[in-house]
Design a protein around this motif. Structure first.
Motif, PDB file in Angstrom:
ATOM      1  N   ILE A   1      -3.089  15.349 -28.264  1.00 40.28           N
ATOM      2  CA  ILE A   1      -2.730  15.024 -26.884  1.00 40.28           C
ATOM      3  C   ILE A   1      -2.736  13.505 -26.717  1.00 40.28           C
TER       4      ILE A   1
ATOM      5  N   LYS B   1       2.446  19.402 -21.061  1.00 39.37           N
ATOM      6  CA  LYS B   1       2.895  18.038 -20.777  1.00 39.37           C
ATOM      7  C   LYS B   1       1.700  17.124 -20.582  1.00 39.37           C
ATOM      8  N   LYS B   2       1.913  15.846 -20.891  1.00 39.43           N
ATOM      9  CA  LYS B   2       0.881  14.840 -20.724  1.00 39.43           C
ATOM     10  C   LYS B   2       1.536  13.500 -20.424  1.00 39.43           C
TER      11      LYS B   2
ATOM     12  N   ALA C   1      -3.411  19.778 -20.765  1.00 41.55           N
ATOM     13  CA  ALA C   1      -2.140  19.314 -21.333  1.00 41.55           C
ATOM     14  C   ALA C   1      -1.436  20.432 -22.110  1.00 41.55           C
TER      15      ALA C   1
ATOM     16  N   TYR D   1       6.280  11.435 -18.930  1.00 40.37           N
ATOM     17  CA  TYR D   1       5.576  12.662 -19.293  1.00 40.37           C
ATOM     18  C   TYR D   1       6.164  13.179 -20.607  1.00 40.37           C
TER      19      TYR D   1
END
Length: 282
Positions: free
Chosen positions: A93, A77-78, A72, A84
């Motif tokens: 995260i 990005k996650k 991530a 997202y």
């Protein structure tokens, strides 16, 4: 120039040697990000070639992952709920377990057209409050965090909302913030016992911000302070949803009850661990 299939093989081999369990899956994630393709498209690009610069990028990603840096953070990005989110090492995260809070709010208040005021205490990336406001399109919200860098990340994610004027982020102490005006309070505070740091994975202890994870008094200090503050700034009927850790349900429930909250529900995660407590101010 190197074929995607060969690059994936190289990535899987290197990550496997470093003990990465889902090595092929992670190599695919890195490649997909570089090529900007979906899972389906990746199947049809196995014979496509990476340019020299693309392969160098892939190798740099692999080197970072081999040092246990979370994907991530490598990709910035996650995925969380339906979007997202941008992340960096200034914020925790987002994790699937935290989506239980969204689910429980939706169960608690099924009418998504209601005009509500939400507050997210310890907002981090902003994933909780943003996801809630996407569901409740006529509601407003505030995300509170005491980290200036976390607020910068949350502000960046604010653009996920079409009408983002409904949301503001504030740099403030989320433990003492005045919550009187809000209908719904969500909070995923630091709750891991500081003594448990030795038992945690390297990708967490070496990369994620400790102030967003660990807490004194066996992980309960923030619950104590926040619940006391909620009681001092009380509003009858106010709904409160906390994420909790393993073995914390009974203690946090008792804290809420002793501060004049009515327990509504304790929701388990997919592993059967109590993960979310829902209560209402009496």
């Amino acid at each position: 120039m190197i074929a995607v299939r060969e690059a994936l093989s190289i990535g899987r081999e290197q990550l496997t040697k470093k003990g990465v369990i889902n090595s092929l899956f992670e190599a695919k994630l890195l490649i997909k990000n570089i090529l900007k393709v979906s899972d389906e498209d990746l199947i049809f690009t196995s014979e496509v070639f990476l340019s020299e610069s693309q392969f160098k990028t892939f190798q740099s990603f692999l080197e970072r992952r081999k040092k246990s840096e979370p994907i991530a953070y490598i990709l910035n990005k996650k995925e969380f709920w339906k979007d997202y989110f941008y992340v960096n090492n200034s914020t925790l995260i987002p994790r699937p377990d935290s989506e239980i809070i969204i689910e429980m709010v939706l169960n608690l208040i099924p009418n998504k057209d209601k005009k509500l005021k939400f507050v997210d205490l310890g907002t981090g990336s902003g994933c909780l409050i943003i996801s809630l406001l996407k569901e409740y399109k006529y509601s407003d919200g505030v995300g509170i965090d005491n980290s200036k860098e976390a607020i910068k990340v949350a502000e960046k994610n604010k653009n996920i909302l079409t009408n983002n004027g409904r949301l503001s982020f504030k740099l403030a102490d989320f433990v003492t913030f005045n919550t009187t005006e809000f209908d719904v309070i969500v909070c995923n505070p630091p709750y891991v016992n500081k003594n448990d740091i030795k038992n945690m994975q390297k990708d967490v202890t070496c990369y994620e911000p400790h102030q967003a994870i660990f807490a004194d008094e066996e992980g309960f200090i923030y619950y104590k302070k926040i619940i006391r503050n909620l009681n001092n700034n009380h509003k009858c009927g106010q709904k409160v949803l906390f994420e909790i850790g393993l073995g914390q349900a009974e203690v946090v429930t008792n804290m809420l009850k002793s501060n004049d909250f009515r327990l509504i529900h304790v929701k388990d995660d997919i592993a059967g661990i109590p993960r979310c407590i829902v209560a209402e101010k009496i």
